[in-house]
Structure formats: C-alpha cells, structure tokens
Motif scaffolding. Sequence first.
Motif, PDB file in Angstrom:
ATOM      1  N   ARG A  39       0.766  -1.215   0.315  1.00 19.31           N
ATOM      2  CA  ARG A  39      -0.156  -0.348   0.073  1.00 19.31           C
ATOM      3  C   ARG A  39       0.968   1.146   0.242  1.00 19.31           C
ATOM      4  O   ARG A  39       2.108   0.636   0.463  1.00 19.31           O
ATOM      5  CB  ARG A  39      -0.925   0.093   1.189  1.00 19.31           C
ATOM      6  CG  ARG A  39      -0.656  -0.255   2.549  1.00 19.31           C
ATOM      7  CD  ARG A  39      -1.014  -0.002   3.826  1.00 19.31           C
ATOM      8  NE  ARG A  39      -2.423  -0.883   3.556  1.00 19.31           N
ATOM      9  CZ  ARG A  39      -2.517  -2.225   4.412  1.00 19.31           C
ATOM     10  NH1 ARG A  39      -1.589  -1.805   4.957  1.00 19.31           N
ATOM     11  NH2 ARG A  39      -3.417  -2.231   4.275  1.00 19.31           N
ATOM     12  N   GLU A  40       0.700   2.976  -0.533  1.00 19.23           N
ATOM     13  CA  GLU A  40       1.664   3.507  -0.935  1.00 19.23           C
ATOM     14  C   GLU A  40       0.227   4.916  -0.758  1.00 19.23           C
ATOM     15  O   GLU A  40      -1.005   4.829  -1.193  1.00 19.23           O
ATOM     16  CB  GLU A  40       1.774   3.487  -2.107  1.00 19.23           C
ATOM     17  CG  GLU A  40       2.517   4.715  -1.993  1.00 19.23           C
ATOM     18  CD  GLU A  40       3.942   4.161  -0.970  1.00 19.23           C
ATOM     19  OE1 GLU A  40       4.124   5.508  -0.725  1.00 19.23           O
ATOM     20  OE2 GLU A  40       4.255   3.114  -0.452  1.00 19.23           O
ATOM     21  N   MET A  41       0.618   5.771  -0.626  1.00 19.65           N
ATOM     22  CA  MET A  41      -0.343   7.480  -0.469  1.00 19.65           C
ATOM     23  C   MET A  41       0.487   7.748  -1.253  1.00 19.65           C
ATOM     24  O   MET A  41       1.535   7.720  -1.347  1.00 19.65           O
ATOM     25  CB  MET A  41       0.208   7.987   0.910  1.00 19.65           C
ATOM     26  CG  MET A  41      -0.133   6.661   2.490  1.00 19.65           C
ATOM     27  SD  MET A  41       0.148   7.482   4.052  1.00 19.65           S
ATOM     28  CE  MET A  41      -0.988   9.314   3.879  1.00 19.65           C
ATOM     29  N   ARG A  48       1.772  12.938  -0.176  1.00 17.96           N
ATOM     30  CA  ARG A  48       1.430  12.088   1.064  1.00 17.96           C
ATOM     31  C   ARG A  48       0.226  11.833   1.495  1.00 17.96           C
ATOM     32  O   ARG A  48       0.243  12.707   2.499  1.00 17.96           O
ATOM     33  CB  ARG A  48       2.160  11.544   1.379  1.00 17.96           C
ATOM     34  CG  ARG A  48       3.406  10.750   0.431  1.00 17.96           C
ATOM     35  CD  ARG A  48       5.139  10.481   1.217  1.00 17.96           C
ATOM     36  NE  ARG A  48       4.098   9.489   2.324  1.00 17.96           N
ATOM     37  CZ  ARG A  48       4.147   7.792   2.124  1.00 17.96           C
ATOM     38  NH1 ARG A  48       4.601   7.702   0.845  1.00 17.96           N
ATOM     39  NH2 ARG A  48       4.227   7.444   3.284  1.00 17.96           N
ATOM     40  N   ASP A  51      -4.210   7.369   1.311  1.00 12.39           N
ATOM     41  CA  ASP A  51      -4.006   6.220   1.911  1.00 12.39           C
ATOM     42  C   ASP A  51      -5.139   5.798   0.912  1.00 12.39           C
ATOM     43  O   ASP A  51      -5.784   4.678   0.793  1.00 12.39           O
ATOM     44  CB  ASP A  51      -4.187   6.030   3.509  1.00 12.39           C
ATOM     45  CG  ASP A  51      -3.321   4.452   3.196  1.00 12.39           C
ATOM     46  OD1 ASP A  51      -2.665   3.909   2.280  1.00 12.39           O
ATOM     47  OD2 ASP A  51      -3.973   3.943   4.541  1.00 12.39           O
ATOM     48  N   HIS A  75     -10.292   3.158   1.797  1.00 14.09           N
ATOM     49  CA  HIS A  75      -9.860   3.083   1.225  1.00 14.09           C
ATOM     50  C   HIS A  75     -10.290   1.091   1.529  1.00 14.09           C
ATOM     51  O   HIS A  75      -9.126   0.473   0.850  1.00 14.09           O
ATOM     52  CB  HIS A  75      -8.332   2.396   1.833  1.00 14.09           C
ATOM     53  CG  HIS A  75      -7.970   2.875   3.215  1.00 14.09           C
ATOM     54  ND1 HIS A  75      -7.383   0.815   3.806  1.00 14.09           N
ATOM     55  CD2 HIS A  75      -7.774   3.299   4.007  1.00 14.09           C
ATOM     56  CE1 HIS A  75      -7.481   1.899   5.045  1.00 14.09           C
ATOM     57  NE2 HIS A  75      -7.556   2.706   5.093  1.00 14.09           N
TER      58      HIS A  75
END
Length: 394
Positions: A39-41, A48, A51, A75
């Motif tokens: 997972r990444e923002m 950033r 999310d 999310h």
Amino acid sequence: MAWLTLTNYALYFESLGVGSYDKPARYDLATDLKQVVKREMTGPLGTRLFDKAVMYKSTTITEPIFLEFPEFKGHTRRDCWLAIIREVLNMHRFIKKFNIKEIQREEVLSMAILGIFRYRAVKEAFHMAPSHFKSTLAFNLTEKLPKGDIILEALHSQLLLLHTGYQRHNTESVSNKSQAALLPASLLTLSRLGLMSLKDPYMTEEKDLSGWVVRVGVQSPLELALRESICHSGRVEAARATLDQVKVEGIDTNLAVMQALLFPLAELGKYLRFLSSWEDPFKSIMFLAVSLYVVYRGWISYMLPCSFLSIAIIMIWNKYRSKGKPLEGFQVTPPPNKNAVEQLLILQEGISQLETYVQAANIILLKLRALLLGAMPQILQLHNIWIVCGIWMT
C-alpha cells in the motif's frame, strides 16, 4: 478512465480514452522478478495525502508504478485489490519454491482462485472490506502467520499424496471411494462450476468425488502445522498487546519514560563528567592512568568485542538467575499535566537546546579542521588547542 484486470498469472492495466485505445500494460506475477506489492500514499505534486494506492515494483520496470483507487470514504477497494494481488503473487512463489508441476500446480491454482472467489463474495455480501475473513486467502495468510513456512511445507506434503493418488488413479482401476477422494478437490469444484475444463476423461465422468481422505482421530501434518502456528499467533498477539499497553500519549510523558529507560546511561555520563571535573583528584588520576595504559598497550581495538562479550555474559546470567520470572517494573515519575500549548513550548525549548548542541559540535569540528590543515586563526589560543586535543583523546 482505466480498466484493471487480474488473472492467475499477471496484472493488466488498460487506459481507456474517447476514441483512442492503448495496448494494456502487463505486469507478470508468475516469474521470479523480485516483485514488491504494498500500500502507498499518493497525492498531487508528489504529496502523501491519500492512502488509496497500490505500489508495484519489479526488476522489469525502471520506476515503480502506482495504481490509485479513488473512493470518497476509506480505502476498501484498494485493500481488496491489494489482498488478491498478493494472493496470486504468493501462490506463484509457493509453486516456484517447491517446484510444483502437473496436477499439483493445477490444484494450487484452483485453491487460490476459490479463495479469491470467497473473499469477493464476502465483500459483496457485507458491503465492506472482509478484514475478518482473510483466512479465505490461504497463501496470503501464511505469509503473515508465524511458522507460516511450516504450513506451506505441510501443504506441499499433502499435495504429494494427492499426486500419488492421481497417478494410481490413472494406472489402476478405481473401485472404491477412498482412492477417488484423493483427486484434486478444488480443481473438481471449479470444473463443476464450469470455470475450468478437465483434461482427464475419467475425472469428468465421476460425479460424487469428494475431498482428501483423512482418518478420524488422527491429525494430519497440515493440521499439526496449523495448530502450532495458532499457538505462536497467540504469543505474538500477547506481545503486541504488551507493547500497546506501554504506549503513552504526550511528548513530556514519553520523554519521562525515555529518561527512566536511559537512567543507567545517564548515571554513567554523570560519573564520567565527575571524573573530568577533577573534584576527586585521586579517582581522576587513576582513570587517566588506566586510559593511557590501554592506549599505550594498543587494547582499544579489543574494547568493542569485550563489551559485546560482557553484555552476552550478563544476559545469560540474568536468564538462568531469573528462571522464567517476570521482569520487575521500574518507576516512572509522571510529569505534571500540561495543555497542548505548554507541550508545544516544551518542544520548542528542546529544539533550541538541540540547536545549541549542534552549534557546539560544529565549533569543535571547525577547530579540528583548523588543526589538521594547519590554518590556525588568531582567535584560537593555546588553551583551546589543549581542550580540543583532550576531546580527541577521549
């Protein structure tokens, strides 16, 4: 607009435009390319903020790609896609690790597909991310559980029995249900649902085949591995709960806890400062004599290994002396209650002190540079030189 497709071998990303069509990008999940999926923002201009993205990186692409899943709240969609992508990736890692082929490989693929179907079904039924139903993704779960490698080894042993039963089924006449039950259960389930066709004609004729055969009252290696993993999972959860209990809020409170934990080092620093102040000349002279003797004999290189060896001996001694007794708690003096503004002022004061220490360190480094280069400014007097030399020797 974009179209994302996940198969049991690769991930396809296809961008759709008005009156235009681009060839979909393919990201292989079956080969050993050192893939990383997490997972990444993301956000505008590299910030950033949100999310809601999945990052994919492998050796075939120069830069990692980010797949964003826009959603007004939460999310959920991103977590669902991340879970099933990891399931496919971990499934192929399991196949490559044990070099699984033929009917075993088809059974493993079928197990992963059925797990993804169950995961999606739970999500659609409850209209939420099935975080409590992640056990349906078997290969993804074993990567997170303690002793997960033992579970995979036991599963491979079970697949070997499946392979043996399948070979016997192809070479001999099967007259009882116990041998037929050794056929691949997940593969047969997908075939009955019309999602996969079987190449063996005899397997298509059987209508009452069941799963693997186990003897009542006897635990299989896979069940034993699962039981052991569950026991270790309980210990891990207990350790995490212990860590959560010692987490406190507030800058001043955390500084008080850190000060209590670093109390032995603080006492050692005070004692060294006491020796350097020459308040007790006898102790200072003895410390200086021992330090000079260690430097003269060339024992400095042995100090770090001896320190580690002493720490190891102390750890072993405490282990056998405590005999499994819990550690004694240490007392932390809580600071007075302060509001947010007062805590910010304390933080600002701490940053100012840190700035002062950095400035002093820069001055020392500049003096050392002047000594090494031989460019002595006029303001650097003789007593400063001795101070710097004393700091260098210590």
